[in-house]
Write a protein that holds these residues in place. Structure first.
Motif, PDB file in Angstrom:
ATOM      1  N   ILE A  65     -77.728   7.404   6.014  1.00 44.34           N
ATOM      2  CA  ILE A  65     -76.389   6.805   5.955  1.00 44.34           C
ATOM      3  C   ILE A  65     -75.848   6.453   7.339  1.00 44.34           C
ATOM      4  N   PRO A  66     -75.845   7.385   8.315  1.00 44.78           N
ATOM      5  CA  PRO A  66     -75.375   6.984   9.648  1.00 44.78           C
ATOM      6  C   PRO A  66     -76.237   5.889  10.271  1.00 44.78           C
ATOM      7  N   ALA A  67     -77.544   5.944  10.012  1.00 42.08           N
ATOM      8  CA  ALA A  67     -78.440   4.950  10.612  1.00 42.08           C
ATOM      9  C   ALA A  67     -78.111   3.549  10.104  1.00 42.08           C
ATOM     10  N   VAL A  68     -77.860   3.399   8.812  1.00 40.37           N
ATOM     11  CA  VAL A  68     -77.580   2.066   8.282  1.00 40.37           C
ATOM     12  C   VAL A  68     -76.197   1.581   8.717  1.00 40.37           C
ATOM     13  N   ILE A  69     -75.224   2.502   8.806  1.00 37.50           N
ATOM     14  CA  ILE A  69     -73.884   2.111   9.263  1.00 37.50           C
ATOM     15  C   ILE A  69     -73.930   1.600  10.701  1.00 37.50           C
TER      16      ILE A  69
END
Length: 229
Positions: A185-189
């Motif tokens: 999730i943080p990586a895609v954001i």
């Protein structure tokens, strides 16, 4: 929460395959955060450098003076790098040809190469973020499937089927899923955010290159021999 069902206990007592999956996801998450902070710093510095250079460029300073005051080749970045590449080629071709089009074509090629290098610099390691964002849920899902397989195996070997028999296996499987999402999730954001910021900066660099090309074109048109071949 029962100690046997706590997350640290589940991780420590998970099967070797699930522990490997969790370790892989943890490493991916840590590395992705390092990339996020490093790329955010690069983008912030690039924005400041672009504003500072454009303010000076449009202040009416002489282009030769601006070129002389620019840092060495490896120290420039952004629009300043593009300006330096284009103006260096302009000065190199001016004594060699009387054709304005040949000079402008050479300047444009040099600025295009400089722009490509800036694109490579701004997008460095963003592919890694995209990889973590896309692969982590599937890696976590693999750990989940493996944990559920273990729960069925323990269920088949138990004398009596109870929740206590399968709960640890299912719990560790769900922890693997959660860790996959925690990494993804943080990586895609931040991949989307940093990619958008990179595209905005590259768009500004391209606009500057077009404006600088137009300035050189007007200067060449004013030469006495501009019409000569």
């Amino acid at each position: 929460m029962n100690d046997s069902m706590s997350i640290p206990h589940l991780i420590m007592n998970a099967s070797g395959v699930v522990q490997f999956v969790m370790l892989l996801l943890m490493i991916g998450s840590v590395l992705s955060w390092i990339v996020v902070f490093q790329r955010s710093f690069v983008m912030r510095r690039a924005r400041k450098a672009h504003r500072a250079f454009e303010d000076r460029f449009w202040s009416g300073v002489d282009l030769n003076e601006l070129y002389r005051d620019a840092p060495a080749e490896g120290e420039t970045q952004g629009a300043e790098h593009i300006f330096r590449a284009g103006f260096r080629e302009f000065n190199r071709l001016m004594p060699k040809t009387r054709s304005p089009q040949a000079i402008l074509d050479g300047v444009q090629r040099s600025m295009r190469v400089a722009w490509s290098r800036e694109e490579e610099r701004l997008n460095l390691h963003l592919v890694f973020l995209a990889t973590v964002a896309s692969a982590s849920p599937y890696i976590g899902l693999f750990g989940t499937v493996w944990g559920i397989m273990g729960s069925f195996q323990s269920l088949s070997m138990a004398q009596q089927a109870t929740l206590a028999t399968v709960a640890p296996w299912i719990a560790e499987a769900l922890v693997a899923t959660a860790m996959g999402l925690f990494a993804a999730i943080p990586a895609v954001i931040f991949y989307n955010r940093l990619s958008a910021e990179s595209s905005r900066l590259l768009g500004k660099y391209e606009d500057f290159a077009e404006e600088f090309h137009s300035i050189l074109h007007r200067n060449l048109q004013g030469r006495p021999d501009a019409g000569a071949a």
